[in-house]
Design a protein around this motif. Sequence first.
Motif, PDB file in Angstrom:
ATOM      1  N   LYS A  20       0.828  -1.200   0.000  1.00 47.43           N
ATOM      2  CA  LYS A  20       0.000   0.000   0.000  1.00 47.43           C
ATOM      3  C   LYS A  20       0.866   1.255   0.000  1.00 47.43           C
ATOM      4  N   TYR A  21       1.914   1.213   0.799  1.00 52.01           N
ATOM      5  CA  TYR A  21       2.842   2.347   0.869  1.00 52.01           C
ATOM      6  C   TYR A  21       3.472   2.597  -0.505  1.00 52.01           C
ATOM      7  N   GLU A  26       3.954   5.585  -5.681  1.00 45.99           N
ATOM      8  CA  GLU A  26       3.915   5.555  -7.141  1.00 45.99           C
ATOM      9  C   GLU A  26       2.807   6.456  -7.674  1.00 45.99           C
ATOM     10  N   GLY A  27       1.641   6.422  -7.024  1.00 43.65           N
ATOM     11  CA  GLY A  27       0.561   7.314  -7.428  1.00 43.65           C
ATOM     12  C   GLY A  27       0.957   8.771  -7.273  1.00 43.65           C
ATOM     13  N   ALA A  28       1.600   9.090  -6.149  1.00 44.08           N
ATOM     14  CA  ALA A  28       2.047  10.465  -5.906  1.00 44.08           C
ATOM     15  C   ALA A  28       3.089  10.883  -6.930  1.00 44.08           C
ATOM     16  N   ARG A  29       4.007   9.986  -7.255  1.00 44.34           N
ATOM     17  CA  ARG A  29       5.040  10.315  -8.249  1.00 44.34           C
ATOM     18  C   ARG A  29       4.410  10.659  -9.588  1.00 44.34           C
ATOM     19  N   ASP A  44      -6.634  13.249  -6.473  1.00 40.84           N
ATOM     20  CA  ASP A  44      -6.031  12.638  -7.664  1.00 40.84           C
ATOM     21  C   ASP A  44      -4.985  11.597  -7.278  1.00 40.84           C
ATOM     22  N   ILE A  45      -4.191  11.908  -6.265  1.00 43.10           N
ATOM     23  CA  ILE A  45      -3.160  10.965  -5.837  1.00 43.10           C
ATOM     24  C   ILE A  45      -3.797   9.676  -5.321  1.00 43.10           C
ATOM     25  N   ALA A  46      -4.853   9.812  -4.512  1.00 39.95           N
ATOM     26  CA  ALA A  46      -5.542   8.633  -3.988  1.00 39.95           C
ATOM     27  C   ALA A  46      -6.148   7.812  -5.118  1.00 39.95           C
ATOM     28  N   ARG A  47      -6.704   8.502  -6.123  1.00 33.66           N
ATOM     29  CA  ARG A  47      -7.323   7.799  -7.253  1.00 33.66           C
ATOM     30  C   ARG A  47      -6.281   7.031  -8.058  1.00 33.66           C
ATOM     31  N   VAL A  48      -5.182   7.699  -8.402  1.00 26.23           N
ATOM     32  CA  VAL A  48      -4.139   7.049  -9.202  1.00 26.23           C
ATOM     33  C   VAL A  48      -3.489   5.914  -8.418  1.00 26.23           C
ATOM     34  N   ALA A  49      -3.329   6.101  -7.118  1.00 26.27           N
ATOM     35  CA  ALA A  49      -2.711   5.070  -6.270  1.00 26.27           C
ATOM     36  C   ALA A  49      -3.671   3.934  -5.948  1.00 26.27           C
ATOM     37  N   ALA A  50      -4.959   4.137  -6.262  1.00 25.43           N
ATOM     38  CA  ALA A  50      -5.995   3.123  -5.980  1.00 25.43           C
ATOM     39  C   ALA A  50      -6.080   2.816  -4.489  1.00 25.43           C
ATOM     40  N   VAL A  51      -6.043   3.884  -3.681  1.00 28.03           N
ATOM     41  CA  VAL A  51      -6.215   3.737  -2.237  1.00 28.03           C
ATOM     42  C   VAL A  51      -7.210   4.799  -1.775  1.00 28.03           C
ATOM     43  N   SER A  52      -7.711   4.636  -0.578  1.00 31.91           N
ATOM     44  CA  SER A  52      -8.614   5.631  -0.013  1.00 31.91           C
ATOM     45  C   SER A  52      -7.810   6.814   0.512  1.00 31.91           C
ATOM     46  N   LYS A  53      -8.485   7.955   0.671  1.00 29.13           N
ATOM     47  CA  LYS A  53      -7.801   9.115   1.241  1.00 29.13           C
ATOM     48  C   LYS A  53      -7.375   8.831   2.677  1.00 29.13           C
ATOM     49  N   ALA A  54      -8.151   8.037   3.372  1.00 26.29           N
ATOM     50  CA  ALA A  54      -7.784   7.685   4.753  1.00 26.29           C
ATOM     51  C   ALA A  54      -6.472   6.914   4.780  1.00 26.29           C
ATOM     52  N   THR A  55      -6.310   5.984   3.827  1.00 24.23           N
ATOM     53  CA  THR A  55      -5.058   5.231   3.735  1.00 24.23           C
ATOM     54  C   THR A  55      -3.902   6.153   3.399  1.00 24.23           C
ATOM     55  N   LEU A  56      -4.135   7.049   2.467  1.00 22.35           N
ATOM     56  CA  LEU A  56      -3.091   7.986   2.065  1.00 22.35           C
ATOM     57  C   LEU A  56      -2.641   8.844   3.246  1.00 22.35           C
ATOM     58  N   TYR A  57      -3.611   9.373   3.983  1.00 24.57           N
ATOM     59  CA  TYR A  57      -3.275  10.231   5.127  1.00 24.57           C
ATOM     60  C   TYR A  57      -2.636   9.444   6.281  1.00 24.57           C
ATOM     61  N   LEU A  65       5.265  16.474   2.959  1.00 26.31           N
ATOM     62  CA  LEU A  65       6.035  15.293   3.349  1.00 26.31           C
ATOM     63  C   LEU A  65       5.970  14.218   2.270  1.00 26.31           C
ATOM     64  N   MET A  66       4.805  14.078   1.658  1.00 24.78           N
ATOM     65  CA  MET A  66       4.658  13.116   0.578  1.00 24.78           C
ATOM     66  C   MET A  66       5.541  13.507  -0.610  1.00 24.78           C
ATOM     67  N   PHE A  67       5.536  14.788  -0.934  1.00 30.19           N
ATOM     68  CA  PHE A  67       6.340  15.272  -2.056  1.00 30.19           C
ATOM     69  C   PHE A  67       7.823  15.023  -1.810  1.00 30.19           C
ATOM     70  N   MET A  68       8.297  15.314  -0.597  1.00 28.92           N
ATOM     71  CA  MET A  68       9.711  15.141  -0.331  1.00 28.92           C
ATOM     72  C   MET A  68      10.120  13.679  -0.296  1.00 28.92           C
TER      73      MET A  68
END
Length: 222
Positions: A20-21, A26-29, A44-57, A65-68
Motif C-alpha cells: 500500500k505504501y 507511485e501514485g504520488a510520483r 487525484d493521488i488517492a485515485r491514481v494510487a488506488a487507495v482511499s484518502k484515509a489510507t493515504l493520510y 512530506l509526501m512530495f519530499m
Amino acid sequence: MPVGPEDSTVAARAPRRRRKYDQVLEGARQVFMADGFEGASVDDIARVAAVSKATLYSYFPDKRLMFMEVATLECRRQANMAADAIDMNAPADQVLTRAAAGMIDFITSDFGHQMFRIAVAESERFPALGLAFYESGPKTIRQRLSDYFGLAIERGEMEIEDVALAADQFHVLVKADIFDQIVFNLKRSFTRAEKDRVISGAVTTFLARYGRSSAGRATSLG
C-alpha cells in the motif's frame, strides 16, 4: 520462541502495508510529475494510487512530506540510473559528459524544478525537508563524483588535491546560465543544443583545471 497468533497477524500485515505504501508513492510520483506540487490534489493521488484518502493520510498527513519522500526516491533513482549508464573505464571527457547530461536533464525537468522550489521555500519552517533534499540531491551527486574522481586519480587521468571541492565545482559548472534562468522564472524549457553548450563548457573547463595533461603543462611552464 513460538510465534503467537498476534505475532503472525502482524507479520502477515507487514507485506500488505508495504505494498500500500508503495502504491501511494507511485501514485504520488505520477501525479506530481504530471501536475507539479501546487496542481497535485490529494484526491487525484488517492485515485491514481488506488487507495482511499484515509489510507493515504495514514502514511502522509501532509502533502509536503509526501512530495519530499517522492523527491528523495526520485533523486536516488536518477542517480542510480546515471551511475549504471556510465562506463567508469571510459575516457574522462566521456564520463563527465554523461554525468553532466544526467544532472542537467534533471535540473531542467519540471519535477526537478518543483522539488528545488518546495525544498527551499519550506526549509526554514521544516528543516527536515531541506535536509532530505540536500542528502538525496546535492550530497548524493557530490559523493558519486568524488568516487569517480578517486578512480580517475588512481589511473593517472586527473590530478586533484581536494576531491570534495572539485565535485562541488563540477556541479556548479553544469548549472551555469541555465540554473539562474530557472530559479528566476526567466525560462522553463531548454533545447538539446542549449543544454549541450553548457555541458561542453563544463567538461572542457573542468578538465582544463584538473585533467592530468593540463596539470603537466602547468608544471612545465612553472
